[in-house]
Design a protein around this motif. Structure first.
Motif, PDB file in Angstrom:
ATOM      1  N   SER A  48      63.404  73.003 -22.115  1.00  0.00           N
ATOM      2  CA  SER A  48      64.641  72.857 -21.349  1.00  0.00           C
ATOM      3  C   SER A  48      64.428  73.074 -19.860  1.00  0.00           C
ATOM      4  O   SER A  48      65.360  72.957 -19.073  1.00  0.00           O
ATOM      5  CB  SER A  48      65.695  73.851 -21.853  1.00  0.00           C
ATOM      6  N   GLN A  49      63.197  73.400 -19.454  1.00  0.00           N
ATOM      7  CA  GLN A  49      62.903  73.587 -18.040  1.00  0.00           C
ATOM      8  C   GLN A  49      61.434  73.297 -17.765  1.00  0.00           C
ATOM      9  O   GLN A  49      60.627  73.204 -18.682  1.00  0.00           O
ATOM     10  CB  GLN A  49      63.245  75.014 -17.593  1.00  0.00           C
ATOM     11  N   ILE A  50      61.121  73.153 -16.474  1.00  0.00           N
ATOM     12  CA  ILE A  50      59.761  72.850 -16.054  1.00  0.00           C
ATOM     13  C   ILE A  50      58.913  74.116 -16.070  1.00  0.00           C
ATOM     14  O   ILE A  50      59.355  75.181 -15.642  1.00  0.00           O
ATOM     15  CB  ILE A  50      59.775  72.248 -14.632  1.00  0.00           C
ATOM     16  N   ASP A  51      57.688  73.988 -16.543  1.00  0.00           N
ATOM     17  CA  ASP A  51      56.755  75.111 -16.497  1.00  0.00           C
ATOM     18  C   ASP A  51      56.461  75.443 -15.029  1.00  0.00           C
ATOM     19  O   ASP A  51      56.159  74.548 -14.237  1.00  0.00           O
ATOM     20  CB  ASP A  51      55.460  74.720 -17.216  1.00  0.00           C
ATOM     21  N   LEU A  89      49.667  76.230  -3.905  1.00  0.00           N
ATOM     22  CA  LEU A  89      48.253  76.490  -3.674  1.00  0.00           C
ATOM     23  C   LEU A  89      47.528  75.263  -3.142  1.00  0.00           C
ATOM     24  O   LEU A  89      46.615  75.374  -2.329  1.00  0.00           O
ATOM     25  CB  LEU A  89      47.597  76.963  -4.979  1.00  0.00           C
ATOM     26  N   GLY A  90      47.938  74.079  -3.592  1.00  0.00           N
ATOM     27  CA  GLY A  90      47.301  72.853  -3.145  1.00  0.00           C
ATOM     28  C   GLY A  90      47.886  72.284  -1.880  1.00  0.00           C
ATOM     29  O   GLY A  90      47.346  71.348  -1.311  1.00  0.00           O
ATOM     30  N   GLN A  91      49.032  72.859  -1.430  1.00  0.00           N
ATOM     31  CA  GLN A  91      49.711  72.411  -0.212  1.00  0.00           C
ATOM     32  C   GLN A  91      50.085  70.931  -0.277  1.00  0.00           C
ATOM     33  O   GLN A  91      49.806  70.153   0.633  1.00  0.00           O
ATOM     34  CB  GLN A  91      48.830  72.692   1.014  1.00  0.00           C
ATOM     35  N   VAL A  92      50.727  70.542  -1.373  1.00  0.00           N
ATOM     36  CA  VAL A  92      51.169  69.160  -1.525  1.00  0.00           C
ATOM     37  C   VAL A  92      52.661  69.122  -1.844  1.00  0.00           C
ATOM     38  O   VAL A  92      53.249  70.107  -2.282  1.00  0.00           O
ATOM     39  CB  VAL A  92      50.391  68.424  -2.648  1.00  0.00           C
ATOM     40  N   ARG A  93      53.226  67.963  -1.680  1.00  0.00           N
ATOM     41  CA  ARG A  93      54.631  67.756  -1.992  1.00  0.00           C
ATOM     42  C   ARG A  93      54.814  67.704  -3.503  1.00  0.00           C
ATOM     43  O   ARG A  93      53.990  67.146  -4.223  1.00  0.00           O
ATOM     44  CB  ARG A  93      55.135  66.451  -1.359  1.00  0.00           C
ATOM     45  N   ILE A  94      55.907  68.276  -3.977  1.00  0.00           N
ATOM     46  CA  ILE A  94      56.202  68.261  -5.407  1.00  0.00           C
ATOM     47  C   ILE A  94      57.632  67.802  -5.633  1.00  0.00           C
ATOM     48  O   ILE A  94      58.540  68.156  -4.875  1.00  0.00           O
ATOM     49  CB  ILE A  94      55.977  69.645  -6.050  1.00  0.00           C
ATOM     50  N   ASP A  95      57.821  67.006  -6.666  1.00  0.00           N
ATOM     51  CA  ASP A  95      59.155  66.618  -7.106  1.00  0.00           C
ATOM     52  C   ASP A  95      59.365  67.222  -8.482  1.00  0.00           C
ATOM     53  O   ASP A  95      58.705  66.847  -9.447  1.00  0.00           O
ATOM     54  CB  ASP A  95      59.280  65.091  -7.158  1.00  0.00           C
ATOM     55  N   LEU A  96      60.281  68.167  -8.546  1.00  0.00           N
ATOM     56  CA  LEU A  96      60.557  68.878  -9.796  1.00  0.00           C
ATOM     57  C   LEU A  96      61.557  68.146 -10.677  1.00  0.00           C
ATOM     58  O   LEU A  96      61.801  68.573 -11.806  1.00  0.00           O
ATOM     59  CB  LEU A  96      61.091  70.281  -9.489  1.00  0.00           C
ATOM     60  N   HIS A  97      62.143  67.053 -10.180  1.00  0.00           N
ATOM     61  CA  HIS A  97      63.276  66.454 -10.876  1.00  0.00           C
ATOM     62  C   HIS A  97      63.101  64.994 -11.293  1.00  0.00           C
ATOM     63  O   HIS A  97      63.678  64.574 -12.289  1.00  0.00           O
ATOM     64  CB  HIS A  97      64.531  66.569 -10.002  1.00  0.00           C
ATOM     65  N   ALA A  98      62.359  64.209 -10.538  1.00  0.00           N
ATOM     66  CA  ALA A  98      62.311  62.763 -10.787  1.00  0.00           C
ATOM     67  C   ALA A  98      61.957  62.434 -12.226  1.00  0.00           C
ATOM     68  O   ALA A  98      62.639  61.656 -12.896  1.00  0.00           O
ATOM     69  CB  ALA A  98      61.314  62.095  -9.836  1.00  0.00           C
ATOM     70  N   MET A  99      60.898  63.008 -12.726  1.00  0.00           N
ATOM     71  CA  MET A  99      60.479  62.759 -14.103  1.00  0.00           C
ATOM     72  C   MET A  99      61.217  63.673 -15.077  1.00  0.00           C
ATOM     73  O   MET A  99      61.683  63.245 -16.135  1.00  0.00           O
ATOM     74  CB  MET A  99      58.963  62.967 -14.223  1.00  0.00           C
ATOM     75  N   ALA A 100      61.340  64.926 -14.707  1.00  0.00           N
ATOM     76  CA  ALA A 100      61.883  65.926 -15.632  1.00  0.00           C
ATOM     77  C   ALA A 100      63.336  65.671 -16.001  1.00  0.00           C
ATOM     78  O   ALA A 100      63.719  65.807 -17.167  1.00  0.00           O
ATOM     79  CB  ALA A 100      61.742  67.315 -15.027  1.00  0.00           C
TER      80      ALA A 100
END
Length: 222
Positions: free
Chosen positions: A159-162, A171-182
Motif C-alpha cells: 500500500s506504500q512505496i518502500d 545518496l545518489g543525488q538524483v531526481r526521484i518520482d514517488l508517484h508516476a508509477m506507484a
C-alpha cells in the motif's frame, strides 16, 4: 509536485573523489527504515533539442498488459523527444546492472529514466542487494554524465512505496518520482493484473513522467 530532485553536481566530479555509492547504500540498508522524507530541491538540466531519453527497466517499461500501449512511446509524443524503450520483461536489478553500461554506450541518452525493482520484490531479493544494484546503476549513469529520473515502484500488493527508493535518491543525488508509477500500480482500475498497468494506466504514467520532467526543468522550453 509529483517528483523531487537533489542537485546533480556530483555528475561532474571524478569518481575517485566521491565515496562508493554502493558501499553507502549497503550500509544504509542495514539501518531501521524510517518514513519517506522529501528530497532536497533542485533542477534537471534542460534537454537539448535532439537529446534522446532512455527508458530503462522491466515489463513495466516494455509495456506488458498495455495491449500495444507503453509509457515510453506515449511519453515521446508528450515531450517531443525520442524515447528509447529499453524495457526487458522479467528483468531484476542484478540483470539491469549487467545490461545498463552497454545500453548507455549505444544510445548516448541525454536523460535516463530508471524503473526496476518489482521483480526483485516478487523473488524476495534482500533490500540491501536491491539498493546495491540500483546504486551501481546510478554510478554508471554518473560516470557517463547522464542525469537520472528514478521511478519508485511498490512491491506487489503493498500500500506504500518502500523507503529504499527515497534513500537511494538522496545518496545518489538524483531526481526521484514517488508517484508516476506507484499511483497507477495501486489503482485496480488502471491495471491488467496483479503487476502490470493496462493501456490507460500506461497513458497515466506517461503524463505523470512528462510532468516530472517539466517540474524538474528538463522540458523548460516546452
Amino acid at each position: 509536485m509529483a517528483s523531487e530532485l537533489i542537485p546533480n553536481a556530483f555528475l561532474a566530479s571524478p569518481r575517485s573523489v566521491r565515496s562508493s555509492l554502493v558501499s553507502r547504500l549497503l550500509a544504509a540498508a542495514l539501518l531501521t527504515i524510517g518514513a519517506i522524507a522529501p528530497a532536497l530541491a533542485g533542477e534537471l538540466l534542460p534537454l537539448a533539442d535532439k537529446a534522446v531519453v532512455l527508458a530503462f527497466g522491466d515489463s513495466l517499461t516494455s509495456g506488458i498488459g498495455g495491449s500495444g500501449e507503453n509509457y515510453p512511446q506515449r511519453l515521446a509524443t508528450l515531450i517531443g523527444h525520442e524515447v528509447i524503450n529499453a524495457g526487458v520483461p522479467g528483468e531484476t536489478t542484478a540483470q539491469g546492472r549487467e545490461r545498463l553500461s552497454t545500453v548507455l554506450r549505444d544510445s548516448r541518452p541525454g536523460l535516463l529514466i530508471l524503473c526496476l525493482g518489482v521483480n526483485d520484490f516478487l523473488r524476495g531479493v534482500p533490500e540491501a542487494q536491491i539498493a546495491a544494484n540500483l546504486g551501481a546503476m546510478l554510478d554508471l549513469a554518473a560516470d557517463a554524465s547522464v542525469p537520472v529520473l528514478l521511478l519508485a515502484v511498490p512491491a506487489p500488493g503493498a500500500s506504500q512505496i518502500d523507503p529504499l527508493f527515497a534513500r537511494l535518491a538522496r545518496l545518489g543525488q538524483v531526481r526521484i518520482d514517488l508517484h508516476a508509477m506507484a499511483d497507477t500500480l495501486m489503482q485496480p482500475a488502471l491495471k491488467a493484473g496483479l503487476v502490470h498497468p493496462n493501456a490507460e494506466g500506461y497513458r497515466q504514467i506517461a503524463k505523470a513522467v512528462a510532468q516530472s520532467l517539466r517540474d524538474g526543468g528538463a522540458l523548460i522550453s516546452r
